[in-house]
Design a protein around this motif. Structure first.
Motif, PDB file in Angstrom:
ATOM      1  N   MET A 296      -7.577   0.791  -6.529  1.00 61.71           N
ATOM      2  CA  MET A 296      -6.178   1.168  -6.705  1.00 61.71           C
ATOM      3  C   MET A 296      -5.307   0.155  -5.948  1.00 61.71           C
ATOM      4  O   MET A 296      -5.771  -0.565  -5.077  1.00 61.71           O
ATOM      5  N   MET A 297      -4.017   0.153  -6.274  1.00 60.71           N
ATOM      6  CA  MET A 297      -3.110  -0.816  -5.641  1.00 60.71           C
ATOM      7  C   MET A 297      -3.134  -0.723  -4.125  1.00 60.71           C
ATOM      8  O   MET A 297      -3.113  -1.733  -3.430  1.00 60.71           O
ATOM      9  N   LYS A 298      -3.148   0.506  -3.623  1.00 59.08           N
ATOM     10  CA  LYS A 298      -3.125   0.696  -2.168  1.00 59.08           C
ATOM     11  C   LYS A 298      -4.300  -0.035  -1.508  1.00 59.08           C
ATOM     12  O   LYS A 298      -4.129  -0.732  -0.507  1.00 59.08           O
TER      13      LYS A 298
ATOM     14  N   LYS B  47       1.061 -10.508   5.964  1.00 58.86           N
ATOM     15  CA  LYS B  47       0.221  -9.384   6.380  1.00 58.86           C
ATOM     16  C   LYS B  47       1.052  -8.100   6.502  1.00 58.86           C
ATOM     17  O   LYS B  47       0.649  -7.043   6.016  1.00 58.86           O
TER      18      LYS B  47
ATOM     19  N   PRO C 268       1.505 -12.758  -2.945  1.00 59.21           N
ATOM     20  CA  PRO C 268       0.339 -11.907  -3.196  1.00 59.21           C
ATOM     21  C   PRO C 268      -0.713 -12.599  -4.070  1.00 59.21           C
ATOM     22  O   PRO C 268      -1.912 -12.422  -3.860  1.00 59.21           O
TER      23      PRO C 268
ATOM     24  N   LEU D 216      -5.763 -11.564  -7.949  1.00 59.93           N
ATOM     25  CA  LEU D 216      -4.895 -10.684  -8.721  1.00 59.93           C
ATOM     26  C   LEU D 216      -4.390 -11.369  -9.977  1.00 59.93           C
ATOM     27  O   LEU D 216      -4.180 -10.742 -11.002  1.00 59.93           O
TER      28      LEU D 216
ATOM     29  N   PHE E  73       2.084  -6.742   3.024  1.00 56.38           N
ATOM     30  CA  PHE E  73       1.030  -6.017   2.305  1.00 56.38           C
ATOM     31  C   PHE E  73       0.775  -4.652   2.948  1.00 56.38           C
ATOM     32  O   PHE E  73       0.545  -3.663   2.252  1.00 56.38           O
TER      33      PHE E  73
ATOM     34  N   LEU F 267      -5.835 -11.490   6.168  1.00 52.29           N
ATOM     35  CA  LEU F 267      -4.893 -12.431   6.791  1.00 52.29           C
ATOM     36  C   LEU F 267      -4.828 -12.180   8.292  1.00 52.29           C
ATOM     37  O   LEU F 267      -5.078 -11.065   8.755  1.00 52.29           O
ATOM     38  N   ASP F 268      -4.472 -13.231   9.046  1.00 56.42           N
ATOM     39  CA  ASP F 268      -4.439 -13.050  10.502  1.00 56.42           C
ATOM     40  C   ASP F 268      -3.027 -12.808  11.032  1.00 56.42           C
ATOM     41  O   ASP F 268      -2.840 -12.652  12.238  1.00 56.42           O
ATOM     42  N   GLY F 269      -2.044 -12.770  10.153  1.00 53.25           N
ATOM     43  CA  GLY F 269      -0.686 -12.453  10.587  1.00 53.25           C
ATOM     44  C   GLY F 269       0.200 -13.675  10.752  1.00 53.25           C
ATOM     45  O   GLY F 269       1.407 -13.551  10.933  1.00 53.25           O
TER      46      GLY F 269
ATOM     47  N   LEU G 207      -5.904  -7.192   1.145  1.00 59.35           N
ATOM     48  CA  LEU G 207      -5.189  -8.462   1.331  1.00 59.35           C
ATOM     49  C   LEU G 207      -4.711  -8.582   2.774  1.00 59.35           C
ATOM     50  O   LEU G 207      -4.855  -9.634   3.406  1.00 59.35           O
ATOM     51  N   ALA G 208      -4.148  -7.505   3.302  1.00 60.98           N
ATOM     52  CA  ALA G 208      -3.650  -7.537   4.685  1.00 60.98           C
ATOM     53  C   ALA G 208      -4.797  -7.827   5.652  1.00 60.98           C
ATOM     54  O   ALA G 208      -4.656  -8.627   6.582  1.00 60.98           O
ATOM     55  N   GLU G 209      -5.946  -7.196   5.404  1.00 59.21           N
ATOM     56  CA  GLU G 209      -7.093  -7.408   6.297  1.00 59.21           C
ATOM     57  C   GLU G 209      -7.588  -8.852   6.271  1.00 59.21           C
ATOM     58  O   GLU G 209      -8.125  -9.347   7.256  1.00 59.21           O
TER      59      GLU G 209
ATOM     60  N   LEU H 218       2.434   3.603  -0.825  1.00 63.56           N
ATOM     61  CA  LEU H 218       1.728   4.162  -1.981  1.00 63.56           C
ATOM     62  C   LEU H 218       0.809   5.291  -1.533  1.00 63.56           C
ATOM     63  O   LEU H 218       0.353   5.314  -0.390  1.00 63.56           O
TER      64      LEU H 218
ATOM     65  N   ALA I 161      -2.386 -15.456  -1.864  1.00 66.41           N
ATOM     66  CA  ALA I 161      -3.326 -14.918  -0.874  1.00 66.41           C
ATOM     67  C   ALA I 161      -4.576 -14.377  -1.561  1.00 66.41           C
ATOM     68  O   ALA I 161      -5.698 -14.635  -1.118  1.00 66.41           O
TER      69      ALA I 161
ATOM     70  N   GLU J 123      -1.932   5.040  -7.473  1.00 61.78           N
ATOM     71  CA  GLU J 123      -1.280   4.063  -8.346  1.00 61.78           C
ATOM     72  C   GLU J 123      -2.249   2.938  -8.702  1.00 61.78           C
ATOM     73  O   GLU J 123      -2.740   2.234  -7.823  1.00 61.78           O
TER      74      GLU J 123
ATOM     75  N   THR K 283      -1.801  -8.981 -13.778  1.00 63.22           N
ATOM     76  CA  THR K 283      -1.124  -7.837 -13.174  1.00 63.22           C
ATOM     77  C   THR K 283       0.157  -8.304 -12.507  1.00 63.22           C
ATOM     78  O   THR K 283       0.228  -9.420 -12.000  1.00 63.22           O
TER      79      THR K 283
ATOM     80  N   PHE L  35      -3.789  -3.878  -1.560  1.00 64.61           N
ATOM     81  CA  PHE L  35      -2.859  -4.388  -0.544  1.00 64.61           C
ATOM     82  C   PHE L  35      -3.496  -4.320   0.847  1.00 64.61           C
ATOM     83  O   PHE L  35      -3.315  -5.223   1.663  1.00 64.61           O
ATOM     84  N   GLU L  36      -4.235  -3.254   1.105  1.00 63.97           N
ATOM     85  CA  GLU L  36      -4.903  -3.146   2.415  1.00 63.97           C
ATOM     86  C   GLU L  36      -5.922  -4.271   2.591  1.00 63.97           C
ATOM     87  O   GLU L  36      -6.006  -4.882   3.652  1.00 63.97           O
TER      88      GLU L  36
END
Lengths: 362, 362
Positions: A23-25, B25, A248, A217, B28, A35-37, A31-33, B35, A251, B39, B245, A28-29
């Motif tokens: 799922m999208m959520k 980060k 997005p 993506l 995302f 990356l190091d910020g 993708l965030a994980e 969400l 990444a 979704e 997407t 995104f999680e």
């Protein structure tokens, strides 16, 4: 979620796909994980993270420059337009199953006024690739040549290296820009036993894709000489493809490449193992056999709709899932599906395959 | 990060922007938090979350149908091409500062062979909007009219409602398709004291944007009749805009709209408060004054480069930040910047403004 998607999600032993459907959520999680910020969103095509990625991929294919674009459709039309304008010749040569011919609403005609040359009249190539002789017999020199490696609509076939070199030499001798549709170029290293830069080196411009094999993506890159990419960026603006940010996609493409690229040769080996077992059954035809890359066409005798339903029933019983759908072919009573061996295929239990097929084809 | 971005990040009292500058980060993570996990990513333009959003926005503007697209550049070219083909007339009428004329590398010409009609010869509109008389004096009926509300390059000016109705009536009487560039249409409700559907109802097609005001990552929608949007989807394919997407853009646009849209009228009020204080200073000119929406042009006497540096120095001392950059104008010794009052403007301490300006302009 469709019934087939639900079944796919519940099966434990799945041949196609990159992990479970997310799922999208979750996306995104993840993708965030990854990356190091420190990574900033690119803005209108500018940004350190984006340009480092462009540089990395350009170098991988031995090209001086690259531009990240939202889609391959956009990337390839841009390449063809630039080459044809430079050639002062609005005709192009490409296989009738090439993406611009069958999946882009003839945009090369509608947006650019380009015209495709036919290979013989009538043009009956069937399921075969273009050869040097096809190009030599065109009767007119095209403004650009587009070659897809591997030919996805032909079951992922690849020309032999010598044939590829011969076509390249013909284009070079005739001063015809030579463009690579490399949507699935990642798959080709194993077959050719060459580095990407050796394959890319044969072409004046290269398009590569970051979803499909790499599990990103969305998104693509166009690679080539500095001045070519500078000109491509003008067209990127014209297409509305110089987005406020492509972050997005960038990444997910870069993280996907890091995760997936080291696996691809093993996918090809796994594909051949799968194909070898499928080939044991008279009701099945594998094309090409053995597969050249990690995709192939599987022809299945029997009514495609009925055989799809039957597959789903057995998948429900056994937890093994092979295909999403059999499509009808020109031959009555014969269905076809593409088999793509991606990340899930490496986890797939090969021992389950024969028992599944015996039930399915009984 | 640039020096100005760093300063922006460190200042506590900031006029422009949507919250602090965020790294990928964070972006995302925020999207994931917004969400609930149900979704799914849209695929090639299909998906419940996407189509619910399209329906929501279409209804908001009183249109039967909508399609989400990667960019407004793409959306508007598609609209113009469809209308001109239907009009059997490849000329368009739009202000010389319209986006297709000054920010798209003349794509309407390069990709579509469309031609813009000039408003008088030479065409000297200066900083003024188009009037009914301008359209009546064109000398040729155009295949489509594009009107931007508000006119961003003119400091966010809006025509009076009666003038807008008069232009609409002229287009209707002459059977000329009437397209709204609504990149910043969200700002206009306060000025007109109308609902979005009343404004949108004047136009045959509407483009709206989800970044800029709404703080999304990227993305646009084109709204119109069912058959118009069906045709637009063919062009979406041709542009390479039917992406595998658009999930991240869709989610950020929808979440941005939910968060931001209720604030916009208060931004406009805040903008007028800011402009009123700026107007007290002889070295400053606000255009239009009072502002029509939540943007306006600020002209500043003095060398633009020197005045920008001076602004940054005072920002460093005081923690108050007003502008990113003064750009040169045609007038020597006069700089200009656009002031956008977004989310940060609501938190901005108005009491800090006069003391800051006294230092800056001293």
């Amino acid at each position: 979620m469709s019934k087939v998607d639900e079944l796919y999600a519940h099966c434990e032993n799945v041949l196609p796909g990159h992990g479970p459907k997310r799922m999208m959520k979750d996306v995104f999680e993840e993708l965030a994980e990854g990356l190091d910020g420190s990574e900033a969103l690119d803005r209108y095509g500018e940004g350190d993270y984006l340009s480092a990625f462009e540089k990395e991929v350009a170098e991988m294919f031995g090209k001086p420059s690259a531009v990240f674009l939202p889609s391959g459709t956009m990337a390839q039309q841009i390449a063809l337009r630039i080459w044809c304008e430079r050639s002062n010749n609005l005709t192009i040569a490409m296989h009738p199953t090439a993406h611009p011919e069958f999946a882009e609403q003839f945009s090369y005609q509608f947006l650019h006024g380009l015209k495709r040359l036919q290979f013989d009249t009538p043009e009956i190539l069937g399921n075969r690739m273009l050869t040097l002789k096809d190009f030599q017999s065109l009767g007119k020199k095209p403004g650009a040549v587009l070659l897809e490696l591997p030919y996805r609509p032909l079951g992922g076939q690849l020309p032999e290296w010598d044939e590829l070199i011969a076509i390249h030499d013909w284009a070079l001798e005739n001063n015809i820009p030579f463009h690579l549709d490399g949507a699935r170029i990642w798959q080709c290293k194993h077959f050719y036993n060459k580095e990407y830069r050796q394959i890319g080196g044969l072409f004046d411009s290269v398009y590569v894709s970051f979803y499909k094999d790499l599990g990103g993506l969305c998104g693509a890159m166009l690679l080539g000489a500095e001045d070519f990419i500078q000109e491509a960026k003008l067209w990127q603006v014209r297409y509305g493809g110089r987005l406020f940010t492509q972050g997005p996609y960038v990444a997910s493409g870069r993280l996907g490449m890091q995760r997936v690229l080291p696996q691809i040769d093993s996918w090809v080996e796994r594909t051949r193992q799968v194909a070898a077992i499928l080939s044991e059954f008279d009701q099945l035809t594998v094309n090409p056999n053995p597969p050249h890359v990690n995709i192939f066409q599987l022809y299945v005798q029997g009514d495609p709709e009925r055989m799809t339903e039957r597959h789903m029933k057995i998948a429900e019983e056994t937890g093994t899932f092979l295909i999403h759908k059999l499509n009808p072919t020109a031959v009555p009573g014969l269905g076809m599906t593409e088999i793509h061996c991606w990340e899930n295929a490496l986890q797939f239990d090969l021992n389950s395959l024969r028992p599944f097929l015996e039930k399915w084809l009984a």
